[in-house]
Write an enzyme that holds these catalytic residues in place. Structure first.
Site, PDB file in Angstrom:
ATOM      1  N   ARG A   1      20.718 -15.497   2.173  1.00 56.37           N
ATOM      2  CA  ARG A   1      20.073 -14.268   3.418  1.00 56.37           C
ATOM      3  C   ARG A   1      19.117 -13.646   2.511  1.00 56.37           C
ATOM      4  O   ARG A   1      19.138 -13.504   1.533  1.00 56.37           O
ATOM      5  CB  ARG A   1      21.282 -13.271   3.678  1.00 56.37           C
ATOM      6  CG  ARG A   1      22.530 -14.204   4.406  1.00 56.37           C
ATOM      7  CD  ARG A   1      22.087 -14.959   5.551  1.00 56.37           C
ATOM      8  NE  ARG A   1      21.365 -14.407   6.731  1.00 56.37           N
ATOM      9  CZ  ARG A   1      21.733 -13.997   7.925  1.00 56.37           C
ATOM     10  NH1 ARG A   1      22.859 -14.599   8.244  1.00 56.37           N
ATOM     11  NH2 ARG A   1      20.995 -13.594   8.819  1.00 56.37           N
ATOM     12  N   SER A   2      18.694 -12.590   3.075  1.00 53.13           N
ATOM     13  CA  SER A   2      17.513 -11.751   2.649  1.00 53.13           C
ATOM     14  C   SER A   2      18.048 -10.461   1.685  1.00 53.13           C
ATOM     15  O   SER A   2      17.653 -10.250   0.810  1.00 53.13           O
ATOM     16  CB  SER A   2      16.411 -11.215   3.418  1.00 53.13           C
ATOM     17  OG  SER A   2      17.252 -10.553   4.605  1.00 53.13           O
TER      18      SER A   2
ATOM     19  N   GLN B   1       7.123 -14.485   8.632  1.00 54.19           N
ATOM     20  CA  GLN B   1       8.039 -14.066   7.854  1.00 54.19           C
ATOM     21  C   GLN B   1       7.844 -14.596   6.526  1.00 54.19           C
ATOM     22  O   GLN B   1       8.015 -13.696   5.389  1.00 54.19           O
ATOM     23  CB  GLN B   1       9.498 -14.147   8.261  1.00 54.19           C
ATOM     24  CG  GLN B   1      10.487 -13.387   7.415  1.00 54.19           C
ATOM     25  CD  GLN B   1      11.987 -13.635   8.235  1.00 54.19           C
ATOM     26  OE1 GLN B   1      12.078 -12.789   9.153  1.00 54.19           O
ATOM     27  NE2 GLN B   1      12.939 -14.550   7.644  1.00 54.19           N
ATOM     28  N   GLU B   2       7.775 -15.809   6.336  1.00 52.54           N
ATOM     29  CA  GLU B   2       8.055 -16.521   4.931  1.00 52.54           C
ATOM     30  C   GLU B   2       7.294 -17.684   4.871  1.00 52.54           C
ATOM     31  O   GLU B   2       6.971 -18.779   5.832  1.00 52.54           O
ATOM     32  CB  GLU B   2       9.471 -17.315   4.747  1.00 52.54           C
ATOM     33  CG  GLU B   2      10.320 -15.914   4.852  1.00 52.54           C
ATOM     34  CD  GLU B   2      11.924 -16.319   4.735  1.00 52.54           C
ATOM     35  OE1 GLU B   2      12.184 -17.595   4.190  1.00 52.54           O
ATOM     36  OE2 GLU B   2      12.722 -15.570   5.406  1.00 52.54           O
TER      37      GLU B   2
ATOM     38  N   GLU C   1      12.980 -10.972  -0.791  1.00 52.47           N
ATOM     39  CA  GLU C   1      13.408 -12.403  -1.305  1.00 52.47           C
ATOM     40  C   GLU C   1      12.531 -12.651  -2.496  1.00 52.47           C
ATOM     41  O   GLU C   1      12.763 -13.799  -2.835  1.00 52.47           O
ATOM     42  CB  GLU C   1      13.439 -13.206  -0.393  1.00 52.47           C
ATOM     43  CG  GLU C   1      14.481 -13.181   0.865  1.00 52.47           C
ATOM     44  CD  GLU C   1      14.124 -14.218   1.958  1.00 52.47           C
ATOM     45  OE1 GLU C   1      13.232 -14.994   1.770  1.00 52.47           O
ATOM     46  OE2 GLU C   1      15.022 -14.273   2.666  1.00 52.47           O
TER      47      GLU C   1
ATOM     48  N   LYS D   1      17.536 -23.209   0.602  1.00 51.19           N
ATOM     49  CA  LYS D   1      16.373 -22.117   0.499  1.00 51.19           C
ATOM     50  C   LYS D   1      17.107 -20.822  -0.016  1.00 51.19           C
ATOM     51  O   LYS D   1      18.066 -20.284   0.541  1.00 51.19           O
ATOM     52  CB  LYS D   1      16.107 -21.955   1.925  1.00 51.19           C
ATOM     53  CG  LYS D   1      15.105 -20.852   2.454  1.00 51.19           C
ATOM     54  CD  LYS D   1      15.080 -20.664   4.024  1.00 51.19           C
ATOM     55  CE  LYS D   1      14.252 -19.634   4.209  1.00 51.19           C
ATOM     56  NZ  LYS D   1      14.371 -19.188   5.590  1.00 51.19           N
TER      57      LYS D   1
ATOM     58  N   GLU E   1      10.313 -23.339  10.209  1.00 53.09           N
ATOM     59  CA  GLU E   1      11.597 -22.826  10.369  1.00 53.09           C
ATOM     60  C   GLU E   1      11.431 -21.823  11.570  1.00 53.09           C
ATOM     61  O   GLU E   1      10.546 -21.198  11.417  1.00 53.09           O
ATOM     62  CB  GLU E   1      12.404 -22.129   9.506  1.00 53.09           C
ATOM     63  CG  GLU E   1      13.665 -21.948   9.814  1.00 53.09           C
ATOM     64  CD  GLU E   1      14.242 -20.998   8.308  1.00 53.09           C
ATOM     65  OE1 GLU E   1      13.997 -21.392   7.269  1.00 53.09           O
ATOM     66  OE2 GLU E   1      14.821 -19.922   8.434  1.00 53.09           O
TER      67      GLU E   1
ATOM     68  N   ASP F   1      17.150 -21.855  12.722  1.00 55.55           N
ATOM     69  CA  ASP F   1      17.890 -20.880  11.811  1.00 55.55           C
ATOM     70  C   ASP F   1      18.410 -20.039  13.023  1.00 55.55           C
ATOM     71  O   ASP F   1      19.646 -20.165  13.541  1.00 55.55           O
ATOM     72  CB  ASP F   1      16.974 -19.945  11.118  1.00 55.55           C
ATOM     73  CG  ASP F   1      17.795 -18.784  10.387  1.00 55.55           C
ATOM     74  OD1 ASP F   1      18.935 -18.802  10.522  1.00 55.55           O
ATOM     75  OD2 ASP F   1      17.108 -18.048   9.875  1.00 55.55           O
TER      76      ASP F   1
ATOM     77  N   SER G   1      16.663 -10.218   9.454  1.00 51.47           N
ATOM     78  CA  SER G   1      16.097 -10.736  10.820  1.00 51.47           C
ATOM     79  C   SER G   1      17.299 -11.625  11.347  1.00 51.47           C
ATOM     80  O   SER G   1      17.348 -12.808  11.267  1.00 51.47           O
ATOM     81  CB  SER G   1      14.696 -11.508  10.548  1.00 51.47           C
ATOM     82  OG  SER G   1      15.110 -12.729   9.934  1.00 51.47           O
TER      83      SER G   1
ATOM     84  N   LYS H   1      23.822 -21.219   7.342  1.00 48.38           N
ATOM     85  CA  LYS H   1      24.002 -19.699   6.637  1.00 48.38           C
ATOM     86  C   LYS H   1      25.655 -19.652   6.891  1.00 48.38           C
ATOM     87  O   LYS H   1      26.046 -19.203   7.913  1.00 48.38           O
ATOM     88  CB  LYS H   1      23.337 -18.758   7.108  1.00 48.38           C
ATOM     89  CG  LYS H   1      21.909 -18.852   6.797  1.00 48.38           C
ATOM     90  CD  LYS H   1      21.015 -17.847   7.561  1.00 48.38           C
ATOM     91  CE  LYS H   1      19.604 -17.620   7.091  1.00 48.38           C
ATOM     92  NZ  LYS H   1      18.774 -16.996   7.947  1.00 48.38           N
TER      93      LYS H   1
HETATM   94  P1  PGA Z   1      17.719 -12.769   7.110  1.00 46.26           P
HETATM   95  O1  PGA Z   1      16.476 -14.026   7.088  1.00 46.26           O
HETATM   96  O2  PGA Z   1      18.533 -13.070   5.861  1.00 46.26           O
HETATM   97  O3  PGA Z   1      17.149 -11.696   6.826  1.00 46.26           O
HETATM   98  O4  PGA Z   1      18.320 -13.187   8.461  1.00 46.26           O
HETATM   99  C1  PGA Z   1      16.194 -14.826   6.392  1.00 46.26           C
HETATM  100  C2  PGA Z   1      15.654 -16.026   7.422  1.00 46.26           C
HETATM  101  O5  PGA Z   1      15.177 -15.777   8.464  1.00 46.26           O
HETATM  102  O6  PGA Z   1      15.923 -17.239   7.088  1.00 46.26           O
HETATM  103 ZN    ZN Z   2      15.081 -17.952   9.182  1.00 44.93          ZN
END
Ligand code: PGA
Ligand code: ZN
Length: 402
Positions: A356-357, A155-156, A198, A378, A275, A302, A41, A327
């Site tokens: 990252r995922s 998502q999480e 993840e 994270k 987030e 993010d 994402s 990141k």
């Molecule tokens: P991604 O997602 O590593 O797939 O971009 C992780 C996130 O959104 O934090």
């Molecule tokens: Zn994120």
């Protein structure tokens, strides 16, 4: 002592089965290696991971043809020079030619080679005497969105253990992950319950059911463990914002309604951090949400900030969010990452260093989280590529304690 004597790049496998790049750098007295992760994402304003034409192979070719001849003989300790050189060779604003993943792996491998030449761990080389505390592990226990088809829209669903040392926090999150697994099996007997990219549980749950179960699991874990385990979310809302609305499976919200919806769940479930609650270009809704609940909840950008100091500066000026996800491969070099972290700290935004995922067993972010004085790291709860970072954090803690 820190002059680069040789370097090599290779294609390796990531946790989703995709190719990525790993770099090794040798100085006459040191060695560093780093591998780049990949997102699913991804934010629209991130640098390009690999060249559009040719992918990882094109990055490897660029390494051999353009980067290697330049970095041989350079000083690995001159991080800013090295990172500037990567920008110059690439020549685009987003690493479109050589790939941000190649750039970040070179940049981090060089820092590690320099640290090793001085006989220092990376966290100490970058963070100096101020690197004395550990970031709290923040890990995903229920997943959906882009990381797990058939799961929740959100998502999480993450947890953060508030114990006083890294080991207790790592195991507190792991215990909570197990409690969530047990609760899902009881709630959904006969259903297959798997894990997403993840390592978070994936189950056919509504967002509301997942929120309630997540909260309950945190409460059970807190009373069992004797320290607080708090619930957090990554809504990755850009993934379901289109045509001016936030679209969930069963309902849609205008931006104003979505601010109220998110503020409502923050209050109801006492969320510690959220987030990407809004679309990556919806700065105004971030401002409204931060004004409404920013005093009681971390609002983390993010996809909004993509570790980019210009995007963060705009957020600071407007009052959008109060925390930033970091990141390194979103921006491409250690220098750029460091500048964004400094800007955040100067303006009272907390930082959360992040995986990252799609990951490898590279554990560099554990060192960066300590070096940057990040509030949290994270990086999932279980799965080899996640535990690589968590176990390194445990080792760093031991080192910090002497
Ligand atoms: P991604 O997602 O590593 O797939 O971009 C992780 C996130 O959104 O934090
Ligand atoms: Zn994120």
């Amino acid at each position: 002592m820190t002059l680069i004597e040789s370097a090599l790049a290779r294609k390796i496998l990531d946790s989703r089965g995709n190719p990525t790049v790993e770099i090794e750098i040798l100085t006459d007295s040191g060695y560093g290696t780093a591998a780049a992760p990949s997102g699913a994402s991804t934010g629209e304003h991130e640098v390009q991971s690999f060249p559009k034409d040719g992918g990882v192979d094109a990055s490897l070719k660029a390494f051999g043809d353009e980067v290697l001849p330049q970095i041989l003989g350079m000083d690995a300790a001159e991080q800013r020079n090295l990172d500037n050189m990567l920008h110059q060779i690439d020549g685009t604003p987003n690493f479109g030619n050589i790939g941000g993943n190649l750039a970040v792996a070179i940049s981090l491998a060089a820092a590690k080679a320099a640290a090793s030449s001085y006989g220092m761990p990376l966290y100490q080389y970058i963070g100096g005497a101020l690197a004395s505390s550990f970031p709290r592990p923040l890990g995903n226990v229920i997943g959906g969105g882009r990381h797990a088809i058939g799961g929740t829209d959100i998502q999480e669903f993450l947890v953060i253990s508030m114990a006083g040392n890294a080991t207790k926090c790592v195991f507190g999150n792991a215990r909570t992950h197990k409690i969530v697994g047990q609760m899902l099996k009881e709630k959904l007997p006969g259903h297959a319950i798997g894990k997403g990219d993840e390592g978070a549980w994936v189950a056919p749950l509504s967002n509301e059911d997942a929120l309630a179960l997540h909260r309950e699991a945190c409460d059970r874990a807190s009373s069992e463990l004797g320290f607080k385990v708090l619930p957090c979310l990554d809504m990755a809302a850009s993934e379901y914002f289109h045509d001016g609305k936030y679209h969930y499976k069963d309902k849609s919200f205008t931006p104003e309604e979505h601010v109220d919806f998110v503020a409502g769940i923050i209050e109801e479930y006492e969320l510690h951090s959220v987030e990407d609650p809004m679309d990556e270009n919806d700065y105004l809704s971030y401002v409204a949400l931060t004004q409404a609940v920013g005093d009681k909840c971390m609002i983390v950008g993010d996809d909004l900030f993509v570790t980019n100091k210009e995007r963060l500066a705009k957020g600071i000026k407007m009052g959008a969010a109060n925390s930033i996800l970091i990141k390194p491969n979103q921006i491409g070099t250690l220098t750029d990452t460091f500048e964004t972290v400094e800007l955040a700290k100067k303006n009272g935004y907390s930082t959360v260093i992040s995986h990252r995922s799609g990951e490898t067993t590279d554990d560099t972010i554990a060192h960066l989280g300590v070096a940057f004085g990040s509030y949290a790291i994270k990086t999932g709860v279980v799965g080899g590529e996640r535990t690589a970072k968590l176990n390194e954090l445990i080792r760093i803690q031991e080192d910090l304690e002497g």
